[in-house]
Design an enzyme around this catalytic site. Sequence first.
Site, PDB file in Angstrom:
ATOM      1  N   ARG A 297       7.445  -2.607   9.037  1.00 19.00           N
ATOM      2  CA  ARG A 297       7.836  -3.166   9.562  1.00 19.00           C
ATOM      3  C   ARG A 297       8.222  -4.241   9.145  1.00 19.00           C
ATOM      4  O   ARG A 297       9.411  -4.821   9.726  1.00 19.00           O
ATOM      5  CB  ARG A 297       5.915  -3.876   9.692  1.00 19.00           C
ATOM      6  N   ILE A 298       9.194  -4.070   7.662  1.00 18.56           N
ATOM      7  CA  ILE A 298       9.631  -5.439   7.524  1.00 18.56           C
ATOM      8  C   ILE A 298      11.281  -4.849   7.332  1.00 18.56           C
ATOM      9  O   ILE A 298      11.441  -6.118   7.484  1.00 18.56           O
ATOM     10  CB  ILE A 298       8.759  -6.187   5.597  1.00 18.56           C
TER      11      ILE A 298
ATOM     12  N   ASP B 108      14.835   6.521   4.180  1.00 19.51           N
ATOM     13  CA  ASP B 108      13.017   6.493   4.409  1.00 19.51           C
ATOM     14  C   ASP B 108      12.426   7.806   5.053  1.00 19.51           C
ATOM     15  O   ASP B 108      12.578   8.343   6.133  1.00 19.51           O
ATOM     16  CB  ASP B 108      12.504   5.494   6.296  1.00 19.51           C
TER      17      ASP B 108
ATOM     18  N   CYS C  16      11.923  -7.335  -2.463  1.00 15.64           N
ATOM     19  CA  CYS C  16      10.983  -9.060  -2.114  1.00 15.64           C
ATOM     20  C   CYS C  16       9.673  -7.645  -1.411  1.00 15.64           C
ATOM     21  O   CYS C  16       8.576  -8.321  -0.368  1.00 15.64           O
ATOM     22  CB  CYS C  16      11.140  -9.371  -0.687  1.00 15.64           C
ATOM     23  N   ALA C  17       9.489  -6.602  -2.329  1.00 11.53           N
ATOM     24  CA  ALA C  17       8.883  -6.086  -2.393  1.00 11.53           C
ATOM     25  C   ALA C  17       7.415  -5.883  -2.955  1.00 11.53           C
ATOM     26  O   ALA C  17       6.463  -6.702  -2.888  1.00 11.53           O
ATOM     27  CB  ALA C  17       9.358  -3.960  -1.975  1.00 11.53           C
TER      28      ALA C  17
ATOM     29  N   ASP D  59      11.952 -11.161  -5.358  1.00 10.34           N
ATOM     30  CA  ASP D  59      10.952 -12.214  -5.361  1.00 10.34           C
ATOM     31  C   ASP D  59       9.644 -11.778  -6.003  1.00 10.34           C
ATOM     32  O   ASP D  59       8.635 -12.290  -6.287  1.00 10.34           O
ATOM     33  CB  ASP D  59      10.984 -12.210  -4.068  1.00 10.34           C
TER      34      ASP D  59
ATOM     35  N   GLU E 151       3.278 -10.835 -13.191  1.00 10.68           N
ATOM     36  CA  GLU E 151       3.601 -12.334 -12.334  1.00 10.68           C
ATOM     37  C   GLU E 151       2.706 -13.233 -12.914  1.00 10.68           C
ATOM     38  O   GLU E 151       1.302 -12.544 -13.114  1.00 10.68           O
ATOM     39  CB  GLU E 151       3.633 -12.167 -10.772  1.00 10.68           C
TER      40      GLU E 151
ATOM     41  N   HIS F  10       7.114 -15.068  -6.043  1.00  5.03           N
ATOM     42  CA  HIS F  10       6.757 -15.009  -4.882  1.00  5.03           C
ATOM     43  C   HIS F  10       6.346 -15.126  -3.804  1.00  5.03           C
ATOM     44  O   HIS F  10       5.240 -15.198  -3.433  1.00  5.03           O
ATOM     45  CB  HIS F  10       5.398 -13.686  -5.877  1.00  5.03           C
ATOM     46  N   ILE F  11       7.431 -15.954  -3.200  1.00  4.72           N
ATOM     47  CA  ILE F  11       7.073 -16.674  -1.493  1.00  4.72           C
ATOM     48  C   ILE F  11       7.944 -15.913  -0.572  1.00  4.72           C
ATOM     49  O   ILE F  11       7.560 -17.063   0.580  1.00  4.72           O
ATOM     50  CB  ILE F  11       7.755 -17.969  -2.387  1.00  4.72           C
TER      51      ILE F  11
HETATM   52  P1  NAD Z   1       4.997  -0.169   6.192  1.00  5.78           P
HETATM   53  O1  NAD Z   1       4.486  -0.177   5.319  1.00  5.78           O
HETATM   54  O2  NAD Z   1       5.031  -0.974   7.436  1.00  5.78           O
HETATM   55  O3  NAD Z   1       6.441   0.126   5.401  1.00  5.78           O
HETATM   56  C1  NAD Z   1       6.793   0.724   4.339  1.00  5.78           C
HETATM   57  C2  NAD Z   1       8.148   1.985   4.693  1.00  5.78           C
HETATM   58  O4  NAD Z   1       7.832   2.848   3.046  1.00  5.78           O
HETATM   59  C3  NAD Z   1       7.126   2.611   6.204  1.00  5.78           C
HETATM   60  O5  NAD Z   1       8.334   3.028   6.810  1.00  5.78           O
HETATM   61  C4  NAD Z   1       7.456   4.567   5.223  1.00  5.78           C
HETATM   62  O6  NAD Z   1       7.527   5.225   5.592  1.00  5.78           O
HETATM   63  C5  NAD Z   1       9.035   3.816   3.584  1.00  5.78           C
HETATM   64  N1  NAD Z   1       8.410   4.501   2.451  1.00  5.78           N
HETATM   65  C6  NAD Z   1       6.981   5.333   2.071  1.00  5.78           C
HETATM   66  N2  NAD Z   1       7.770   5.632   0.345  1.00  5.78           N
HETATM   67  C7  NAD Z   1       9.142   5.715   0.895  1.00  5.78           C
HETATM   68  C8  NAD Z   1       9.792   6.150  -0.076  1.00  5.78           C
HETATM   69  N3  NAD Z   1      10.066   7.047  -1.488  1.00  5.78           N
HETATM   70  N4  NAD Z   1      11.406   6.196   0.135  1.00  5.78           N
HETATM   71  C9  NAD Z   1      11.899   5.293   1.213  1.00  5.78           C
HETATM   72  N5  NAD Z   1      11.254   4.894   2.246  1.00  5.78           N
HETATM   73  C10 NAD Z   1       9.146   4.737   1.929  1.00  5.78           C
HETATM   74  O7  NAD Z   1       5.259  -1.703   4.867  1.00  5.78           O
HETATM   75  P2  NAD Z   1       5.672  -3.191   5.008  1.00  5.78           P
HETATM   76  O8  NAD Z   1       5.032  -4.068   5.567  1.00  5.78           O
HETATM   77  O9  NAD Z   1       7.260  -3.103   5.837  1.00  5.78           O
HETATM   78  O10 NAD Z   1       5.741  -3.735   3.331  1.00  5.78           O
HETATM   79  C11 NAD Z   1       7.318  -3.041   2.625  1.00  5.78           C
HETATM   80  C12 NAD Z   1       6.733  -3.521   1.353  1.00  5.78           C
HETATM   81  O11 NAD Z   1       6.904  -5.327   1.215  1.00  5.78           O
HETATM   82  C13 NAD Z   1       5.646  -3.315   0.573  1.00  5.78           C
HETATM   83  O12 NAD Z   1       5.792  -3.063  -0.709  1.00  5.78           O
HETATM   84  C14 NAD Z   1       4.816  -4.731   0.657  1.00  5.78           C
HETATM   85  O13 NAD Z   1       3.711  -4.946  -0.471  1.00  5.78           O
HETATM   86  C15 NAD Z   1       5.768  -5.462   0.324  1.00  5.78           C
HETATM   87  N6  NAD Z   1       5.534  -7.410   1.031  1.00  5.78           N
HETATM   88  C16 NAD Z   1       6.042  -8.205   0.532  1.00  5.78           C
HETATM   89  C17 NAD Z   1       5.919  -9.565   0.690  1.00  5.78           C
HETATM   90  C18 NAD Z   1       6.329 -10.880  -0.397  1.00  5.78           C
HETATM   91  O14 NAD Z   1       6.351 -11.497  -0.507  1.00  5.78           O
HETATM   92  N7  NAD Z   1       6.953 -10.168  -1.283  1.00  5.78           N
HETATM   93  C19 NAD Z   1       5.040  -9.860   1.345  1.00  5.78           C
HETATM   94  C20 NAD Z   1       4.713  -8.686   2.568  1.00  5.78           C
HETATM   95  C21 NAD Z   1       4.594  -7.411   2.288  1.00  5.78           C
END
Ligand code: NAD
Length: 538
Positions: free
Chosen positions: A149-150, A169, A228-229, A254, A259, A277-278
Site C-alpha cells: 500500500r505505502i 518485492d 519509514c517502515a 522515522d 523507541e 516515528h511520525i
Molecule cells: P503492505 O502489507 O501493504 O505491503 C508490504 C509489502 O512488502 C507487500 O507488497 C509485500 O509483498 C512486500 N514484502 C514482503 N516481504 C518482502 C521482502 N522480503 N522483500 C521485498 N518485499 C517484501 O504494508 P504497508 O501498509 O505498505 O506498510 C509497509 C511498512 O510500513 C510496514 O512495515 C508498516 O509497519 C510500516 N508503517 C509505518 C508507519 C510509520 O508511521 N512510520 C505507518 C504505517 C505503516
Amino acid sequence: MKIVVAEKISRKGVDLLREEKSWKVVECEPARDKLIPELKDADALLIRSAVQCDAALLEHAPKLKVIGRAGIGVDNVDIEAATKKGVLVMNTPGGNSVSVAEHTLALMLSMARSVALANESMHAGRWEKKLFEGSELRGKTLGLLGLGRIGVEVVKRARAFELDIIGYDPYISPTLAEDLHVELVSLNDLFARSDYLSLHTPLTPETDKIIGRENLKKMKKSARIVNCARGELVDEQALAEAISNGQIAGAALDVFCAEPLKNSALTELKQVALTPHIAGSTAEAQEIVGYRIAEQVRDYLKSSVIQNAVNMPSLPAEEYRLLAPYLNLAERLGQLLAQIGTGAPSVFEIRYSGKLSKMNTSLLRNSALKGLLNQILDEKSNVVNSVSIAQARGIRIQESHAQRTASADTLRIAVKGNSQNQGAESSVEGAVLMGDEPRLLVLDNINVECPLSGNLIVMKNLDVPGVIGKTGTILGKRGINIASFSLGRERATKAKAAKGPVGAVCVVQVDGQTPAAVIKELTKIPANTFARAVELPS
Ligand code: NAD
C-alpha cells in the site's frame, strides 16, 4: 442499537452513526469506571489505542457485536477473547498510507537539499550558502523495497519528481508492477542501482536487518536510505558505520529498533535525518481512520457487511470444536508453503479429501491462505479477509474436493509461481493425526511424514548416499540438536532410474532456530538442491 464511542474520533464519523435515527450513540471517556456502565447494553464499541479491550472488559459487554479500532494496531484488543465471544474486531489498515508516502518524499527532499541542516544553521545566525549546494531528485533512481500500500503511494508521488523507479518485492504480481511502470529487479540490483533506497516491507525473518553490513557494501557511495517502515529492518550500528566510512552518503529514518531512540551513533551524524516515528501521524490520517471505522461499523450492524475484520465471526461452538484442529492444520500448511515456496504465487490450489471435503471448506481455505499471506504481508490476514487480500494481489484460487469414501482425510495446498519464476510449483499435504496433531504427509508430491511444528529444516536433494551423514555432521558441529529426521524420495520407475538418481526430500526437526550460515553450509552438500529453515508455532 447502542454504539459507544470511547475515544476521540472524527466528528464526521460520529455524525454518520447519529444519522441512524433509531441508534443511540454515546460518547464517553476511556476510563474503565466511565466505560463499563455504558457497555452493558452496547452493540458496538469504537476505540483508538487507549482503551484496553481485554477479556475482563468484554465480560461487561454481553451484547457486544463489534469492536471498531480507528487505526491499524490492535494490540490493545484481546482478539482471542473477542473471537471466543463472537465479537468481530475491525480496524482500518492503509488509512495513513498517503501520510507515510508523503513523509518518505519529504525525507528524500530534505536530504537532497539539506533542509534540516540549513535550517539549523540559519537559526544559529549563519548564512552558509556554499555549504548547502544540493542535488536534484530528477533522473535519480529510486529503489523501493516492498510495493504494498505505502510503496505504491510512494511510486505515484515520486513520478512527479521524474525519478526512475525500480522495485524488489518477491510477492507482487509482475502485472501490478507493470501497471505502476516500476521495473522489478533482483535484490542485488536494487542495492547496486538505487540512488535513494526506501523501505516499505513488514518485519519478517527475510527483512529483519536487511540493511546490514553485507548489503550496504553493494550500494553506491552516493546512495541514501529512507526508512519509514520498521526500525528492525536496519542494523543501526552497521548503517552508522557505513555512513561514517563514506560507504554510503546518508540516511533518513522515522523508525528505530528501540523507541524512543537513545544513545545512538546515528544522532551524531550530520548525514542522518531523524524524525520520531511520525510518518503516519497526520490530522488527515486520523480523520480518515475515524470516518472509515464509523462507516465499517455502520455497514456491519445494518447489513452484515464485513470489512477489515481481524478475527473471524462466531461459529456455533460445536462446529468450531470439530473444525479447530483442521483450521490449525490448514494454517500451518500455508505457513510452511510460504517459507519453502518460490516467490510470488499466481495460483493457490487447495484440495480437500475424505471427510475434510464435507467440512466448512471455505474456512479451511481461508485458514490456509491466512497462514501463507501472514508470512509475507504486513497487513494482518485472517479467516475473514484472506481471500480478498489474495485476490487483490492477483492470486487465483482453485479448489477441488475428493469425496470418495476411500480417500484419506487430508488437505493439500499448492502454489504456482508466475512467469518470472517459470511457473514453479510447490505443494504440501497434511492430516490431523493422533487426536489433534497436525502432520505433514507429502511435500512436492514426495511422501515424507513429520510434525508440523517448531523449527524445521527442509531440504531437497538427489537420492544418493551420504546426504544424511553430511547433514548430521554439519548440524552436530554447530551444536544443533536433531529432534526428528524424516526422509522421502520419488518413486524410482525404470525410466527415471535410467536417467540417474531420483529426487528426494528431507525434513529435519531441530531444537531452536537454524542460523543462516548453517543453511548455507547445507546447500553446499553436492547432492542438495535446496535448504531452507522453517519456523512454525511449537
Ligand atoms: P503492505 O502489507 O501493504 O505491503 C508490504 C509489502 O512488502 C507487500 O507488497 C509485500 O509483498 C512486500 N514484502 C514482503 N516481504 C518482502 C521482502 N522480503 N522483500 C521485498 N518485499 C517484501 O504494508 P504497508 O501498509 O505498505 O506498510 C509497509 C511498512 O510500513 C510496514 O512495515 C508498516 O509497519 C510500516 N508503517 C509505518 C508507519 C510509520 O508511521 N512510520 C505507518 C504505517 C505503516
